[in-house]
Design a protein around this motif. Sequence first.
Motif, PDB file in Angstrom:
ATOM      1  N   ASN A 256       0.818  -1.222   0.000  1.00 30.12           N
ATOM      2  CA  ASN A 256       0.000   0.000   0.000  1.00 30.12           C
ATOM      3  C   ASN A 256       0.850   1.269   0.000  1.00 30.12           C
ATOM      4  OD1 ASN A 256      -2.596  -1.124  -0.154  1.00 30.12           O
ATOM      5  ND2 ASN A 256      -2.641  -1.512   2.046  1.00 30.12           N
ATOM      6  N   VAL A 257       2.107   1.165   0.430  1.00 30.67           N
ATOM      7  CA  VAL A 257       3.021   2.306   0.312  1.00 30.67           C
ATOM      8  C   VAL A 257       3.181   2.680  -1.160  1.00 30.67           C
ATOM      9  CG1 VAL A 257       5.432   3.035   0.593  1.00 30.67           C
ATOM     10  CG2 VAL A 257       4.246   1.854   2.468  1.00 30.67           C
ATOM     11  N   LEU A 258       3.375   1.666  -2.010  1.00 30.38           N
ATOM     12  CA  LEU A 258       3.538   1.909  -3.449  1.00 30.38           C
ATOM     13  C   LEU A 258       2.240   2.413  -4.074  1.00 30.38           C
ATOM     14  CD1 LEU A 258       5.633  -1.240  -4.474  1.00 30.38           C
ATOM     15  CD2 LEU A 258       6.445   0.997  -3.674  1.00 30.38           C
ATOM     16  N   LEU A 259       1.118   1.849  -3.660  1.00 33.18           N
ATOM     17  CA  LEU A 259      -0.171   2.278  -4.218  1.00 33.18           C
ATOM     18  C   LEU A 259      -0.490   3.716  -3.813  1.00 33.18           C
ATOM     19  CD1 LEU A 259      -2.233  -1.004  -3.613  1.00 33.18           C
ATOM     20  CD2 LEU A 259      -1.283  -0.184  -5.780  1.00 33.18           C
ATOM     21  N   LYS A 260      -0.123   4.080  -2.595  1.00 31.92           N
ATOM     22  CA  LYS A 260      -0.343   5.468  -2.159  1.00 31.92           C
ATOM     23  C   LYS A 260       0.558   6.428  -2.942  1.00 31.92           C
ATOM     24  CE  LYS A 260       1.294   7.324   1.645  1.00 31.92           C
ATOM     25  NZ  LYS A 260       1.587   7.705   3.044  1.00 31.92           N
ATOM     26  N   GLU A 261       1.817   6.045  -3.152  1.00 31.64           N
ATOM     27  CA  GLU A 261       2.745   6.888  -3.910  1.00 31.64           C
ATOM     28  C   GLU A 261       2.242   7.160  -5.330  1.00 31.64           C
ATOM     29  OE1 GLU A 261       6.434   4.815  -3.822  1.00 31.64           O
ATOM     30  OE2 GLU A 261       6.990   5.502  -1.808  1.00 31.64           O
ATOM     31  N   ARG A 262       1.510   6.204  -5.897  1.00 29.60           N
ATOM     32  CA  ARG A 262       0.998   6.355  -7.256  1.00 29.60           C
ATOM     33  C   ARG A 262      -0.393   6.980  -7.299  1.00 29.60           C
ATOM     34  NH1 ARG A 262       4.929   3.280  -6.839  1.00 29.60           N
ATOM     35  NH2 ARG A 262       6.313   2.684  -8.549  1.00 29.60           N
ATOM     36  N   GLY A 263      -0.849   7.486  -6.177  1.00 31.47           N
ATOM     37  CA  GLY A 263      -2.118   8.198  -6.145  1.00 31.47           C
ATOM     38  C   GLY A 263      -3.338   7.307  -6.178  1.00 31.47           C
ATOM     39  N   LEU A 264      -3.172   6.040  -5.778  1.00 34.80           N
ATOM     40  CA  LEU A 264      -4.293   5.102  -5.813  1.00 34.80           C
ATOM     41  C   LEU A 264      -4.925   4.914  -4.434  1.00 34.80           C
ATOM     42  CD1 LEU A 264      -2.728   2.480  -8.251  1.00 34.80           C
ATOM     43  CD2 LEU A 264      -4.350   4.311  -8.780  1.00 34.80           C
ATOM     44  N   ILE A 274      -9.105   8.267   3.110  1.00 36.96           N
ATOM     45  CA  ILE A 274     -10.398   8.877   2.815  1.00 36.96           C
ATOM     46  C   ILE A 274     -11.002   8.330   1.527  1.00 36.96           C
ATOM     47  CG2 ILE A 274     -10.040  10.986   4.140  1.00 36.96           C
ATOM     48  CD1 ILE A 274      -9.094  12.347   1.591  1.00 36.96           C
ATOM     49  N   ASP A 275     -10.167   7.723   0.682  1.00 32.08           N
ATOM     50  CA  ASP A 275     -10.680   7.086  -0.531  1.00 32.08           C
ATOM     51  C   ASP A 275      -9.565   6.225  -1.121  1.00 32.08           C
ATOM     52  OD1 ASP A 275     -12.480   6.337  -2.443  1.00 32.08           O
ATOM     53  OD2 ASP A 275     -12.550   8.274  -3.479  1.00 32.08           O
ATOM     54  N   TRP A 276      -9.932   5.351  -2.027  1.00 36.23           N
ATOM     55  CA  TRP A 276      -8.928   4.492  -2.661  1.00 36.23           C
ATOM     56  C   TRP A 276      -9.423   4.003  -4.009  1.00 36.23           C
ATOM     57  CZ3 TRP A 276     -10.086  -0.839  -3.347  1.00 36.23           C
ATOM     58  CH2 TRP A 276     -11.257  -1.280  -2.725  1.00 36.23           C
ATOM     59  N   LYS A 277      -8.482   3.759  -4.905  1.00 31.77           N
ATOM     60  CA  LYS A 277      -8.783   3.138  -6.194  1.00 31.77           C
ATOM     61  C   LYS A 277      -8.280   1.691  -6.229  1.00 31.77           C
ATOM     62  CE  LYS A 277      -8.942   7.232  -9.165  1.00 31.77           C
ATOM     63  NZ  LYS A 277      -8.379   7.871 -10.397  1.00 31.77           N
ATOM     64  N   TYR A 290      -7.119  -5.433  -4.592  1.00 34.24           N
ATOM     65  CA  TYR A 290      -8.461  -5.097  -5.053  1.00 34.24           C
ATOM     66  C   TYR A 290      -8.455  -3.773  -5.799  1.00 34.24           C
ATOM     67  CZ  TYR A 290     -10.347  -8.762  -1.997  1.00 34.24           C
ATOM     68  OH  TYR A 290     -10.639  -9.973  -1.403  1.00 34.24           O
ATOM     69  N   VAL A 291      -9.269  -3.684  -6.840  1.00 35.17           N
ATOM     70  CA  VAL A 291      -9.548  -2.429  -7.537  1.00 35.17           C
ATOM     71  C   VAL A 291     -10.991  -2.073  -7.224  1.00 35.17           C
ATOM     72  CG1 VAL A 291      -9.797  -1.326  -9.792  1.00 35.17           C
ATOM     73  CG2 VAL A 291      -7.823  -2.799  -9.324  1.00 35.17           C
ATOM     74  N   LYS A 292     -11.188  -0.869  -6.707  1.00 31.69           N
ATOM     75  CA  LYS A 292     -12.504  -0.476  -6.202  1.00 31.69           C
ATOM     76  C   LYS A 292     -13.569  -0.474  -7.285  1.00 31.69           C
ATOM     77  CE  LYS A 292     -14.613   3.072  -3.244  1.00 31.69           C
ATOM     78  NZ  LYS A 292     -14.369   4.373  -2.562  1.00 31.69           N
ATOM     79  N   GLU A 298      -7.932   2.037 -16.383  1.00 31.99           N
ATOM     80  CA  GLU A 298      -6.665   2.736 -16.196  1.00 31.99           C
ATOM     81  C   GLU A 298      -5.999   2.324 -14.881  1.00 31.99           C
ATOM     82  OE1 GLU A 298      -3.376   5.226 -16.659  1.00 31.99           O
ATOM     83  OE2 GLU A 298      -4.791   4.301 -18.054  1.00 31.99           O
ATOM     84  N   THR A 299      -6.786   2.226 -13.807  1.00 33.14           N
ATOM     85  CA  THR A 299      -6.230   1.768 -12.530  1.00 33.14           C
ATOM     86  C   THR A 299      -5.726   0.337 -12.648  1.00 33.14           C
ATOM     87  OG1 THR A 299      -7.593   3.257 -11.194  1.00 33.14           O
ATOM     88  CG2 THR A 299      -6.770   1.277 -10.105  1.00 33.14           C
ATOM     89  N   LYS A 300      -6.472  -0.500 -13.309  1.00 32.54           N
ATOM     90  CA  LYS A 300      -6.036  -1.889 -13.498  1.00 32.54           C
ATOM     91  C   LYS A 300      -4.713  -1.948 -14.247  1.00 32.54           C
ATOM     92  CE  LYS A 300     -10.538  -4.204 -13.348  1.00 32.54           C
ATOM     93  NZ  LYS A 300     -11.526  -5.005 -14.110  1.00 32.54           N
ATOM     94  N   ARG A 301      -4.582  -1.116 -15.278  1.00 33.60           N
ATOM     95  CA  ARG A 301      -3.326  -1.090 -16.043  1.00 33.60           C
ATOM     96  C   ARG A 301      -2.164  -0.670 -15.146  1.00 33.60           C
ATOM     97  NH1 ARG A 301      -0.005   2.352 -17.970  1.00 33.60           N
ATOM     98  NH2 ARG A 301      -1.273   4.133 -17.296  1.00 33.60           N
TER      99      ARG A 301
END
Length: 435
Positions: A256-264, A274-277, A290-292, A298-301
């Motif tokens: 999740n550190v990496l996902l947060k860095e990428r704005g997801l 507060i939200d997540w992709k 998981y993808v919300k 685009e998020t999946k890619r």
Amino acid sequence: MKRLTDHLIVISFDCLSSLDFPMLKELPHFNELLENGSYCENVETIYPSLTYPCHTSIVTGNFPNRHGVINNTFLQPGMHSPDWYWHRKNIKGTTLYDEAKKQGMKTAALLWPVTARAKIDYHMPEIFANRPWHHQIPVSLWNGSFFYQLEMNVRFGHIRKGLSQPELDDFVLESTVHTMKTKKPDLLLVHFVDLDTQRHYHGFSSKEAASAILRHDNRLGRIIDALKETGIYEKSTIVALGDHSQLDHSKAIKPNVLLKERGLIYVNPKGKVIDWKAYCKSCDGSAYIYVKDETDSETKRMVQELFDYVVQDENNGIKRVISGEEAFQMGADGNAFLMIEAQKGYYFKEYFDGEYIDNITANDVKERRYTFASHGYSPKKDDYQTVFMATGKGIRPNVVIPSMRLVDEGPTFARLLGLELGKTDGKIIEELLKM
């Protein structure tokens, strides 16, 4: 269907591993069970190999993708202590205790996972006070048999020290022995957690883990003695089993550190999600990604490219990345976009702050932020099998089953009680049974 036993006693020793088998054969009470009964020291667990999915598979005969308990805890991004799959309503389909109850059998369950609010006659569910305003005793009383639990707490509550081990298992043992002597249930399910706890916080081969196995041998002996004292030993079947093994690790991966860095993953100034992709949901040795929004291509890619890149370097701690469809074929949650498996020596956490990988220290473990060993890994890993031992009425003596699966246990238990679980992923181990 002919019933093969009058009383079925299923004892789950959480985290009892095939690697423990040489020690078990040297202990008096496990040895008594093995000498008079039959066993398998090569039981393949499920994916992910976590306690709640495992125990649900044991009583349903199905993999998580069918029974619905796909993790220990729910997907609740950012919650410090997510809620667990405590309640019977989370299980899809029937269970061994449901079918026993339908046939008028007397049922009992003590700390058996995913049974809160289940229709069990004598019931002490495994459920925790997970909010600051909750208190453990009312939470337990509300979700199980009220007066039965009240009596057990009056009689034996002085033994317990909250959720700490080995005191909790000692309390469960005394409650189990009293229940067997006074209620004589047709089906009794009991879950002991001492060994699992010691391995998490001290390591797989620690002296603390060895001491827990010795305590488990004494607990098994007390249960056997209680059956004999009650006069139902000859009419009973005793099963001792594990649900998964554990593997040691020294590093924690935080995708999740990496996902947060990428704005997801979006975090407010106070560090709250507060939200997540996209979100990594830990299963310890493995993790769901998981993808919300299922339609968010685009998020999946981005997620696919990220983990395809990270897995190329073994120092990143990820052994392999599989699709949600492949995870589903392995029995896990097909609603995940991806599933990732940790390298040896690593496991996953959901934290999204700090570095991508943390080295685990003794102080981290003391503060209960991290552990020294975990499960949740693929059932195909080497030296990761669990065990199954059975003796008594309806069981053929001295049969060695070369291999079986955790999902085979439920159908076999049902056959012993003359019950049916319907079409299951598992099968009856007929070689064990005196038909």
